[in-house]
Design a protein around this motif. Structure first.
Motif, short mmCIF file in Angstrom:
data_model
loop_
_atom_site.label_atom_id
_atom_site.label_comp_id
_atom_site.label_asym_id
_atom_site.label_seq_id
_atom_site.Cartn_x
_atom_site.Cartn_y
_atom_site.Cartn_z
N LEU A 214 15.31 -10.61 -12.14
CA LEU A 214 14.40 -9.75 -12.39
C LEU A 214 13.36 -10.80 -12.32
N LEU A 215 13.05 -12.61 -12.19
CA LEU A 215 11.99 -13.28 -11.64
C LEU A 215 12.04 -12.50 -10.21
N THR A 216 13.43 -12.86 -9.57
CA THR A 216 13.00 -12.71 -7.63
C THR A 216 12.54 -11.19 -6.98
N THR A 217 12.60 -10.59 -8.42
CA THR A 217 12.62 -9.38 -7.56
C THR A 217 10.96 -8.99 -7.90
N ILE A 218 10.20 -9.78 -9.24
CA ILE A 218 9.21 -9.68 -9.55
C ILE A 218 8.28 -10.29 -8.50
N TRP A 219 8.96 -10.86 -7.80
CA TRP A 219 8.38 -11.60 -6.70
C TRP A 219 8.05 -11.54 -5.08
N THR A 220 9.89 -10.87 -4.75
CA THR A 220 9.93 -9.68 -3.81
C THR A 220 9.10 -8.97 -3.71
N VAL A 221 8.19 -8.15 -5.39
CA VAL A 221 7.84 -6.85 -4.86
C VAL A 221 6.15 -8.15 -4.22
N ILE A 222 5.76 -8.63 -4.73
CA ILE A 222 4.19 -9.52 -4.92
C ILE A 222 4.61 -10.07 -3.33
N GLN A 223 5.53 -10.41 -2.44
CA GLN A 223 5.64 -10.57 -1.25
C GLN A 223 5.06 -9.77 -0.32
N TRP A 224 5.57 -7.97 -0.25
CA TRP A 224 6.06 -7.53 -0.05
C TRP A 224 4.19 -6.30 0.00
N TYR A 225 3.51 -7.17 -1.25
CA TYR A 225 2.39 -6.80 -1.26
C TYR A 225 1.24 -7.41 -0.44
N ILE A 226 1.81 -8.96 -0.37
CA ILE A 226 0.93 -10.27 0.78
C ILE A 226 0.71 -9.19 2.03
N GLU A 227 2.67 -9.09 1.94
CA GLU A 227 2.91 -9.28 4.10
C GLU A 227 1.60 -7.25 4.06
N ARG A 228 1.86 -6.83 3.27
CA ARG A 228 1.77 -5.91 3.63
C ARG A 228 -0.28 -5.79 4.11
N HIS A 229 -0.70 -6.20 3.15
CA HIS A 229 -2.50 -7.47 3.40
C HIS A 229 -2.55 -7.69 4.76
N TYR A 230 -0.97 -8.37 5.33
CA TYR A 230 -1.89 -9.06 6.53
C TYR A 230 -1.30 -8.46 8.03
N ASN A 231 -0.67 -7.81 7.32
CA ASN A 231 -0.45 -5.93 8.75
C ASN A 231 -0.80 -5.37 8.86
N HIS A 232 -1.47 -5.01 7.74
CA HIS A 232 -3.07 -3.97 7.23
C HIS A 232 -4.24 -4.89 8.22
N LYS A 233 -4.40 -5.86 7.94
CA LYS A 233 -5.66 -6.35 8.21
C LYS A 233 -5.82 -6.38 10.04
N VAL A 234 -3.95 -6.73 10.84
CA VAL A 234 -4.31 -6.95 12.25
C VAL A 234 -4.02 -5.53 12.84
N GLY A 235 -4.03 -4.66 11.53
CA GLY A 235 -3.40 -2.85 12.28
C GLY A 235 -2.12 -2.89 12.41
N LEU A 236 -0.89 -3.54 12.15
CA LEU A 236 0.09 -3.16 11.91
C LEU A 236 0.78 -2.56 11.03
N PRO A 237 2.02 -1.36 11.44
CA PRO A 237 2.86 -1.02 10.69
C PRO A 237 3.32 -1.57 9.23
N TYR A 238 3.20 -1.18 8.23
CA TYR A 238 4.11 -1.66 6.89
C TYR A 238 4.47 -0.97 5.82
N GLU A 239 5.51 -1.27 5.40
CA GLU A 239 6.76 -0.61 5.08
C GLU A 239 8.00 -1.24 3.76
#
Length: 272
Positions: A214-239
């Protein structure tokens, strides 16, 4: 002894107070250690990129030693070895009314030092992805080295650093289970205590495994949102990698079944 579903369910959804204290200790040590490791790792990475040979040598030895020796050895050496040799002993201290045991201090220091070596290499490799021309352009504009790092290099490099740093933090959370060897009352040690008291080893360790998951899964979701944020800033697709890759596999499988062998043959082969 048979599996006790009632004990398992109760331990999973209504964990005991000692287990919750261990869980909180695991989270606290992980977050504090990773935060400190980011600062130390950044400093070591800057030393590794310095124009001074002495600083580069110190940084190289630091990374080489800490990455080349097991975390368990570093932990025991730091907490027990130094004390036995009369070099230094961790003692209980009180900060803002909170008593922090010596074993917890040693655990944070050991995890910080170990993780900072990996963070330093991640930061160094991330910084090297930025073209040197941008640094030279910043110098022409009159920016200092610190300003260049703060406003030009780091904002671009951090996007490439997030995935490996996130994986490193995930690994750190799982590594907290070895802190039980020096008596830190984290989740694994409290699970052992409950197992000894109840003789329900399989059930309680299954519960511990699920909470680690559960702990690692929660962090994986948080990490995905962080990656999504930075990818969006440079115009890259995110999923979401897991979901998207699974959907692509299922779609390609259905498409492959729907096509006939003749349809999969290149047109150039069919043309006389």
């Amino acid at each position: 002894m048979q599996f006790d579903p009632e004990f398992f369910t109760e331990s999973l959804f209504s964990p005991s107070a000692p287990f919750l204290r261990g869980l909180m200790m695991t989270v606290a040590v992980s977050v504090i250690s990773m935060t400190l490791a980011l600062f130390v790792g950044l400093l070591v990475a800057m030393m590794a990129r310095s124009r001074f040979f002495a600083l580069r040598t110190v940084a190289g030895l630091y990374v080489w030693i800490l990455r080349g020796t097991p975390l368990l050895v570093q932990l025991v050496l730091l907490y027990m070895g130094f004390s036995a040799a009369g070099i230094f002993a961790f003692e209980t201290v009180s900060i803002a009314g909170i008593s922090i045991a010596g074993a917890v201090q040693a655990a944070v220091v050991a995890l910080t030092l170990n993780e900072s070596a990996y963070v330093a290499e991640i930061v160094r490799s991330g910084l090297e992805t930025i073209p040197k021309g941008q640094v030279e352009a910043s110098q022409i504009l009159g920016m200092t080295a610190i300003s260049t790092m703060r406003w030009v290099i780091l904002p671009q490099a951090i996007r490439t650093m997030v995935p490996p740093l996130g994986n490193t933090f995930n690994q750190l959370m799982k590594n907290t289970s070895i802190l039980s060897v020096i008596g830190v009352q984290e989740m694994f040690l409290m699970t052992q205590s409950i197992s000894s008291a109840t003789f329900r080893t399989f059930e309680i360790f299954c519960v511990a495994a699920l909470y680690y998951l559960l702990l690692t899964t929660i962090w994986t979701v948080i990490q995905w949102y962080i990656e999504r944020h930075y990818n969006h800033k440079v115009g890259l697709p995110y999923e979401i990698p897991l979901v998207s890759s699974t959907v692509r596999v299922l779609r390609s499988g259905r498409a492959g079944l729907a096509r006939s062998p003749r349809e999969e043959t290149p047109k150039e082969v069919l043309t006389p």
